[in-house]
Enzyme design. Structure first.
Site, PDB file in Angstrom:
ATOM      1  N   GLU A  41       0.836  -1.200   0.000  1.00  0.00           N
ATOM      2  CA  GLU A  41       0.000   0.000   0.000  1.00  0.00           C
ATOM      3  C   GLU A  41       0.876   1.257   0.000  1.00  0.00           C
ATOM      4  O   GLU A  41       1.858   1.351   0.735  1.00  0.00           O
ATOM      5  CB  GLU A  41      -0.880  -0.024   1.252  1.00  0.00           C
ATOM      6  CG  GLU A  41      -1.760   1.180   1.463  1.00  0.00           C
ATOM      7  CD  GLU A  41      -2.562   1.095   2.755  1.00  0.00           C
ATOM      8  OE1 GLU A  41      -3.484   1.901   2.934  1.00  0.00           O
ATOM      9  OE2 GLU A  41      -2.259   0.210   3.596  1.00  0.00           O
ATOM     10  N   LYS A 116      -9.003   2.227  -2.499  1.00  0.00           N
ATOM     11  CA  LYS A 116      -9.277   1.610  -1.201  1.00  0.00           C
ATOM     12  C   LYS A 116     -10.693   1.971  -0.759  1.00  0.00           C
ATOM     13  O   LYS A 116     -11.104   3.127  -0.832  1.00  0.00           O
ATOM     14  CB  LYS A 116      -8.250   2.089  -0.177  1.00  0.00           C
ATOM     15  CG  LYS A 116      -8.328   1.418   1.184  1.00  0.00           C
ATOM     16  CD  LYS A 116      -7.159   1.869   2.056  1.00  0.00           C
ATOM     17  CE  LYS A 116      -7.130   1.179   3.403  1.00  0.00           C
ATOM     18  NZ  LYS A 116      -5.956   1.578   4.212  1.00  0.00           N
ATOM     19  N   CYS A 152      -5.359  -3.212   2.291  1.00  0.00           N
ATOM     20  CA  CYS A 152      -5.240  -3.281   3.752  1.00  0.00           C
ATOM     21  C   CYS A 152      -6.587  -3.463   4.451  1.00  0.00           C
ATOM     22  O   CYS A 152      -7.129  -4.557   4.506  1.00  0.00           O
ATOM     23  CB  CYS A 152      -4.506  -2.047   4.267  1.00  0.00           C
ATOM     24  SG  CYS A 152      -3.696  -2.320   5.879  1.00  0.00           S
TER      25      CYS A 152
END
Length: 564
Positions: A41, A116, A152
């Protein structure tokens, strides 16, 4: 189909350097005939970039680097790169101006961008400050394999595993409606001890629930107070770990996806640490090394008292930087015991580090003379004790200023919690190495360090801990026994237990109330402390946001009185 994980250690803001690390990993992946390279990330800028994301020139440099990286990468390799992308609709529809994104680079171009979806705002995370959440499932197809892409936190909302939802959507469940063959998760997941087993258990549940293999990619390295432990891994459809990268180190891990079986084959599996003490030690060593090097220091200095806290910090610095990069300073006072001076000397010999002795007796007399009139007709007390600590702190800061060494402070979490430390004295420093390590854990790690021979002198492990600021002083003159104190602090700070719950667990009412009061009153000290390496779920760092000026404790007690 071959897939390579690039477990890199980025430097925040070093966009050219991070880009070069990705290119080097790509060249090695090509040499191993990989089809896809995965990076963590925000791998292009490093995680967490925090308010650098508010700088237009920073974002411009990242975007230019991304386009150039696409052109520089080998044409036959697809690469997923973490970056920040502009939210072009923010000025129309509202919302944050950026996305936390993953770019798919193929054949010299940025082919797709994925955003994300779940943005954490707890503990050390503050992603809603910068980012707008993505609003659709992310996937792409490469060599007839359909990859689901998550970033994540996108994995951390499985209501079956956690028993609840923290967000209204579950990106993983939505991905499987798109019939993906495999899920990749690109993370920058900070370390806390025991977290790796939790990650693997969580993703085992997810892989088995959806009957789909999962690849988890994690950043490695220390960035300020945060440690990223790496330990990227992959699981097959049965939830079995098929590959795992090294912990606390960079690594390049190759995986093989069997298209016929729609599953991952077994590959290289690096072992996890044998015990918690080893794991925490590796995290501390990595944290010291990266903080020193990324802040462009070459040597460190610290005070050596002959106590266990300065001993473990010196050992950690030596392991991280080498014996020639550590200076230990002995600053005995008239209250320092001969055994403590010997213990400090023995430690330095065991480690092979250079020492300097600067007695402070004459400086103490100078202070006594200066304060003679003002302090007349008062008793020796805390002010005089703290002057000793502040003399030592000033000497260490002078050495730091003179030679450009980074000063390491040596206070542990138990002391930081209750304020058993001196502002502008032993709290001086650029990095608080064990500020998140409780005193009992300090002893445990030191015993582990001595498993194959003496590193920490034996006398340091057995003598009662003492600040030695007055005759015959020991820590337990002012504090509960550390076994009791650390259990109370664990329950109070990490487990969020109330006083009533802690007392019900068997602790004395007066001791519990006193500890809670000490923790509350010490907030102003912690706010002025140097950054400390985070190794627990609840550290006194960026994730700790208590007010200094507050009266909740008194109000709470008043409510109890009214209720009774």
């Amino acid at each position: 189909m071959k897939i390579t994980i690039a477990q890199i250690n980025p430097i925040i803001g070093d966009i050219p350097g991070n880009t070069q690390k990705i290119i080097e990993a790509a060249n090695k992946a090509i040499a191993d005939k990989s089809d896809l390279l995965l990076t963590p990330e925000l791998s292009l800028c490093g995680y967490p970039p925090r308010d650098l994301l508010l700088k237009p020139d920073f974002l411009k440099a990242m975007n230019i680097a991304l386009q150039q990286l696409a052109r520089d990468l080998p044409a036959s390799l697809a690469v997923l790169v973490g970056t920040a992308q502009e939210n072009t609709k923010a000025h129309i529809a509202g919302g944050k101006s950026l996305y936390n994104s993953i770019a798919l680079l193929v054949e010299g171009k940025v082919k797709q961008i994925f955003h994300k979806r779940l943005l954490p705002t707890y503990d050390v995370f503050d992603e809603h400050r910068y980012f707008e959440p993505g609003n659709k499932a992310n996937y792409f197809t490469l060599n007839n394999v359909k990859f689901g892409v998550t970033v994540c936190e996108d994995l951390w909302n499985d209501e079956e595993f956690f028993g609840k939802r923290s967000y209204s959507i579950n990106p993983i469940a939505e991905l499987f409606k798109s019939n993906v063959d495999i899920v990749v998760n690109l993370s920058a997941s900070p370390y806390t001890f025991g977290k790796q087993s939790f990650r693997e258990a969580m993703l085992k549940h997810t892989a088995m629930r959806f009957n789909t293999p999962i690849i988890y990619v994690n950043q490695v390295g220390g960035n300020d107070d945060l440690i990223f432990d790496g330990r990227s891994f992959a699981l097959n459809k049965r939830g079995e770990v098929t590959s795992r990268a090294r912990g606390f180190d960079t690594d390049l891990l190759q995986l093989e996806f069997d298209k016929q079986k729609h599953d991952l084959n077994v590959g290289s599996i690096a072992p996890n640490c044998e015990c918690e003490d080893e794991e925490i030690w590796q995290a501390l060593v990595l944290g010291v090394r990266d903080y020193v090097q990324k802040c462009r220091f070459s040597k460190v200095v610290l005070g050596l008292s002959g106590g266990i806290d300065s001993s473990i910090v010196a050992a950690c610095a030596t392991a991280a930087l080498g014996k020639d990069s550590v200076l230990g300073v002995l600053m005995p006072s008239p209250y320092s015991s001969e055994s403590s001076i010997k213990d400090a000397d023995d430690l330095a010999k065991n480690l092979g580090i250079t020492t300097q002795k600067l007695p402070i007796g004459d400086l103490m007399k100078s202070y006594d003379g200066t304060f003679a009139e003002l302090f007349a007709n008062t008793e020796f007390g805390l002010a005089e004790e703290n002057i000793q600590s502040r003399i030592r702190g000033s000497l260490l800061m002078a050495i730091s200023n003179k030679f450009g060494y980074l000063l390491l402070s040596t206070g542990n979490k138990s002391e930081m919690a209750v304020g058993y430390c001196t502002l502008y004295g032993d709290m001086n420093g650029g990095l608080a190495v064990i500020a998140d390590v409780p005193k009992t854990r300090v002893y445990s790690i030191c015993h582990w360090l001595n498993r194959n021979g003496e590193v920490i002198p034996q006398n340091v492990l057995v003598k009662p801990p003492s600040a030695e600021l007055k005759p015959n002083q020991i820590d337990q003159d002012s504090l509960p026994d550390y076994e009791i104190l650390d259990d109370i602090l664990q329950r109070l700070i990490n487990d969020y237990q109330s006083a009533e719950q802690i007392i019900a667990a068997g602790h004395d009412t007066a001791v519990v109330n006193r500890v809670i009061q000490m923790v509350t009153r010490a907030e102003f000290k912690r706010r002025q402390a140097p950054p400390g390496i985070k190794i627990t779920d609840r550290a006194f760092g960026t994730g700790w946001r208590m007010p200094i000026a507050n009266n909740w404790l008194a109000i709470k007690n008043a409510y109890k009185t009214l209720e009774s």
